[in-house]
Enzyme design. Structure first.
Site, short mmCIF file in Angstrom:
data_model
loop_
_atom_site.label_atom_id
_atom_site.label_comp_id
_atom_site.label_asym_id
_atom_site.label_seq_id
_atom_site.Cartn_x
_atom_site.Cartn_y
_atom_site.Cartn_z
N CYS A 132 0.86 -1.18 0.00
CA CYS A 132 0.00 0.00 0.00
C CYS A 132 0.90 1.23 0.00
CB CYS A 132 -0.94 0.09 1.18
SG CYS A 132 -2.13 -1.24 1.26
N ARG A 158 3.71 -0.19 -4.97
CA ARG A 158 3.46 -0.77 -3.65
C ARG A 158 2.16 -1.55 -3.58
NH1 ARG A 158 6.88 1.44 0.20
NH2 ARG A 158 5.51 0.70 1.84
N TRP A 173 -2.78 -2.67 -1.76
CA TRP A 173 -2.53 -4.10 -1.97
C TRP A 173 -3.43 -4.80 -0.94
CZ3 TRP A 173 -0.78 -8.49 0.60
CH2 TRP A 173 -0.41 -9.55 -0.23
N ASN A 226 -1.75 1.80 5.73
CA ASN A 226 -0.87 0.75 5.20
C ASN A 226 -0.50 -0.13 6.39
OD1 ASN A 226 1.16 -0.79 4.00
ND2 ASN A 226 2.72 0.80 4.31
N GLY A 227 -0.66 -1.46 6.24
CA GLY A 227 -0.31 -2.36 7.33
C GLY A 227 -1.49 -3.22 7.70
N GLU A 259 16.54 -18.06 -9.51
CA GLU A 259 16.16 -16.67 -9.75
C GLU A 259 15.54 -16.52 -11.16
OE1 GLU A 259 15.80 -14.16 -7.98
OE2 GLU A 259 15.92 -12.41 -9.28
N LYS A 309 11.73 -15.16 -11.80
CA LYS A 309 11.43 -14.02 -12.67
C LYS A 309 10.35 -14.41 -13.69
CE LYS A 309 13.01 -11.00 -10.98
NZ LYS A 309 13.60 -11.39 -9.79
N GLU A 361 6.83 -14.90 -11.96
CA GLU A 361 6.14 -13.69 -11.48
C GLU A 361 5.77 -12.75 -12.62
OE1 GLU A 361 8.40 -11.23 -8.77
OE2 GLU A 361 10.27 -11.73 -9.77
N HIS A 419 17.13 -37.53 -10.34
CA HIS A 419 16.41 -38.04 -9.17
C HIS A 419 14.92 -37.72 -9.23
CE1 HIS A 419 20.20 -39.18 -7.40
NE2 HIS A 419 20.66 -37.96 -7.63
N LYS A 450 5.52 -4.46 -4.29
CA LYS A 450 6.96 -4.36 -4.12
C LYS A 450 7.41 -4.61 -2.68
CE LYS A 450 11.00 -3.26 -5.82
NZ LYS A 450 11.58 -4.30 -6.67
C1 F6R Z 1 11.14 -10.99 -6.85
C2 F6R Z 1 11.07 -10.04 -5.78
C3 F6R Z 1 10.74 -10.52 -4.43
C4 F6R Z 1 11.57 -9.81 -3.35
C5 F6R Z 1 11.11 -10.27 -1.96
C6 F6R Z 1 11.94 -9.64 -0.87
O1 F6R Z 1 11.46 -10.38 -8.06
O2 F6R Z 1 11.25 -8.85 -5.96
O3 F6R Z 1 10.90 -11.91 -4.35
O4 F6R Z 1 12.91 -10.11 -3.56
O5 F6R Z 1 9.77 -9.91 -1.78
O6 F6R Z 1 11.83 -8.25 -0.88
P1 F6R Z 1 12.85 -7.36 -0.06
O7 F6R Z 1 14.18 -7.53 -0.70
O8 F6R Z 1 12.32 -5.96 -0.18
O9 F6R Z 1 12.84 -7.85 1.35
#
Ligand code: F6R
Length: 620
Positions: free
Chosen positions: A2, A27, A78, A104-105, A489, A493, A496, A512, A615
């Site tokens: 948020c 956010r 969010w 927010n929260g 990773e 990517k 998501e 395995h 984010k």
């Molecule tokens: C993936 C991504 C998330 C963050 C995760 C941790 O692309 O961005 O997996 O890496 O939510 O976020 P932070 O680093 O802000 O704790």
């Protein structure tokens, strides 16, 4: 999660607030809303499920001029309590429509508060925890000791709330002020000339001012056109940290790119260089904030890295380096699991908490748990003064700049580099590396920005490939050693951004079980080690590739340039520059980021705002 913003000043608040919301949309984007206080004290609220564009359509339909006034608040959501719907969108108002609240929260005792309000005959119109605050503030303002005093009413309500929250509140009786409060969620004040801002993130007001104040835990701030005043929840004056933002508007804009993520991928050489800058001087590695004594560092006998998502993958990479350089056992833990399994922690344990935002609730709780057990906590963070570094014993900031695309790219590479600095700092302190060895390792690191720049020259080739495989049902990613976290990773990517089934495997595990997934034409991305640096692993991976090729897989190989051994096994060969083994993730991740972004784009998705994500994940 948020984004919230508030403005008091001399401009039309609606435009300032909407501008701020656009910069905070990363956010959360389940709904957006604004409340504006007109000159006569009337409060106008507009809110709508979906992106900010939907809210703007409502404002246009109603006539933006009817939302006049120089005081306003806004929110981009969010969803936690209640689905994304107009009724659950912020701002929430009390029954009279005089109090407006954005939040927010999560308010943990909201069920109890809601019950109390309903018992008193208040009719709640949303499913949210946030709406309760509007009614509670209205009631505190209406009667009792806090009657007629908005600041005191907000403080009283804050004292009753449990959980994490940032609140921004207006009351049409006092149309010249905004009251905001924070506990465990972020809140910064922007200081302008004859205008003040509050927001979740400085990005919301960076186009107006770079002067900011970071609120501390359990603080309330009142902003007016002429100033700001900070108190604690009891009304005692409190101090908050002023700072100047060290980046400007251009860093928070797309700079000619269609998406922030594409710009952020290109910014990776700078993100690395900025993260490394200043951390090696007079032959020594230094951190940013160091509240652990040298002796305590020498006494460390075990390291945990705790983090989530991409940050967790950066920790998996770090394990190889820290164990190798420091001869210390390293466990890498998902922060969301860490404190639920009674990890063995004591004052000789170092917990490295890695977080781009510094707000991630799972990581923050892991930090608190670790400190509660007397472990030393070192934060690796991209956000100056965020909660995780505030609660840690030592801090190393990544200087990747603002990362606005929801999927982490430049912050991820910067985390890997920063984790390596932590490893080198430990090795130096513990004497497991001689000073000249530390200097040599740092020099290798310092060369990576140019290697990453070179890795970016694969972009056109990778985009072309992405368009050709965009219709695949699934993609698998394989790697070994430090290539394994890179495979994880790459798969994250793709999941998501492109909403495709993607899995990363340690290539040795294939036989395995996962090899059963291989079928004709299935794209499999293989992250190769160096044929020189890791000859044995290299040849094992070549065997793994030939096994899957024999079963019909379409092999996409990320390999060091000049690796002629693997060439015959690659249906598509993407060559990245040669760097030392531990640094390979910094170059081999780059094409995987481009691949995911371009597949997502080909499938028609918004790569900056993947569905269901936000984010900063400030809920557990
Ligand atoms: C993936 C991504 C998330 C963050 C995760 C941790 O692309 O961005 O997996 O890496 O939510 O976020 P932070 O680093 O802000 O704790």
């Amino acid at each position: 999660m948020c984004g919230i913003v508030g403005y008091v000043g001399h401009r039309q608040a609606l435009e300032v607030v909407l501008g701020g919301l656009h910069r905070l949309e990363y956010r959360g984007y389940d709904s957006a809303g604004v409340a504006l206080l007109g000159g006569g004290g009337a409060q106008r609220v507009a809110r709508k499920a979906g992106r900010i564009a939907n809210l703007e359509a409502v404002l246009d339909a109603d006539g933006r001029a009817t939302f006049g006034g120089t005081v306003g608040i806004g929110h981009t959501r969010w969803a936690t309590h209640g689905p994304p719907a107009d009724r659950n969108s912020h701002p929430h108002v009390d029954e009279s429509g005089q109090v407006a609240v954005v939040h927010n929260g999560i308010i943990e005792n909201f069920a109890e508060l809601r019950g109390e309000l309903e018992a008193a005959g208040v009719e709640l119109t949303s499913d949210t925890d946030s709406e309760t605050v509007a009614h509670l503030v209205a009631r505190a303002y209406a009667s009792g000791e806090t009657a007629g005093d908005l600041d005191a009413s907000v403080r009283e309500v804050c004292r009753r709330l449990r959980g994490a929250f940032t609140l921004v509140i207006t009351h049409s009786d006092v149309p010249d002020r905004i009251v905001a409060a924070r506990r465990s969620s972020p809140l910064v004040v922007g200081v302008g000339d004859g205008e003040h801002f509050v927001a979740s993130d400085v990005a919301a007001f960076i186009e107006h001012t770079r002067r900011a104040v970071e609120l501390g835990q359990d603080q309330v701030v009142v902003i007016t056109r002429d100033g700001y005043e900070v108190t604690d929840f009891t009304g005692e004056p409190a101090s908050a940290r002023p700072f100047t933002v060290d980046w400007d508007l251009s860093a928070a804009e797309k700079g000619g790119h269609d998406y922030f993520m594409l710009k952020e991928i290109e910014e990776q050489p700078d993100a690395l260089a900025n993260t490394l800058r200043g951390h090696f001087a007079a032959g020594r590695i230094t951190l940013d904030e160091q509240r652990i004594t040298e002796q305590d560092l020498r006494d460390i006998d075990k390291v945990f890295v705790v983090a989530c998502g991409s940050a967790y993958h950066s920790g998996l990479v770090a394990k190889y380096a820290i164990e190798h350089w420091c001869r210390l056992p390293v466990e890498v833990e998902l922060a969301s699991e860490f404190r639920y399994r009674d990890p063995v922690l004591d004052r000789d344990t170092l917990v490295v908490a890695v977080s781009q935002s510094g707000e991630t609730a799972d990581t923050l709780e892991a930090v608190r748990h670790a400190r509660g057990q007397k472990a030393r906590v070192l934060a690796v963070c991209n956000t100056n003064g965020a909660q995780i570094p505030r609660e840690s014993d030592a801090v190393l900031y990544t200087h990747a700049g603002p990362e606005i695309g929801v999927a982490s790219t430049k912050a991820f590479l910067a985390q890997i580099a920063a984790n390596y600095l932590v490893g080198l700092a430990l090795a130096q302190e513990r004497g497991t590396k001689y000073p000249d060895e530390v200097a040599r390792e740092f020099a290798e690191l310092a060369n990576t920005p140019s290697a990453v720049q070179k890795a970016l020259t694969t972009t056109d080739q990778v985009r072309d490939l992405a368009r050709r495989i965009a219709d695949a049902k699934a993609v698998l990613f394989l790697g070994r050693h430090v290539g394994y976290p890179v495979a994880l990773e790459g798969a994250l990517k793709l999941k998501e951004l492109a909403y495709m089934h993607a899995e990363g495997f340690a290539a040795g595990e294939l036989k395995h079980g996962p090899i059963a997934l291989i079928e004709d034409g299935l794209p499999v991305v293989i992250v190769m080690p160096s044929p020189k640096g890791r000859a044995m692993l290299h040849s094992k991976l070549v065997s793994n590739i030939s096994e899957i090729q024999a079963r019909g897989a379409r092999t996409i190989v990320i390999a060091e340039e000049g690796d002629d051994v693997v060439r015959p096994y690659a249906d598509e060969l993407i060559e990245v520059p040669a760097v030392t083994t531990l640094l390979q993730p910094l170059v081999s991740t780059v094409p995987l980021q481009v691949l995911a972004a371009e597949i997502a784009r080909s499938r028609g998705y918004d790569i900056d705002k993947p569905r269901n994500l936000a984010k900063s994940v400030t809920v557990e």
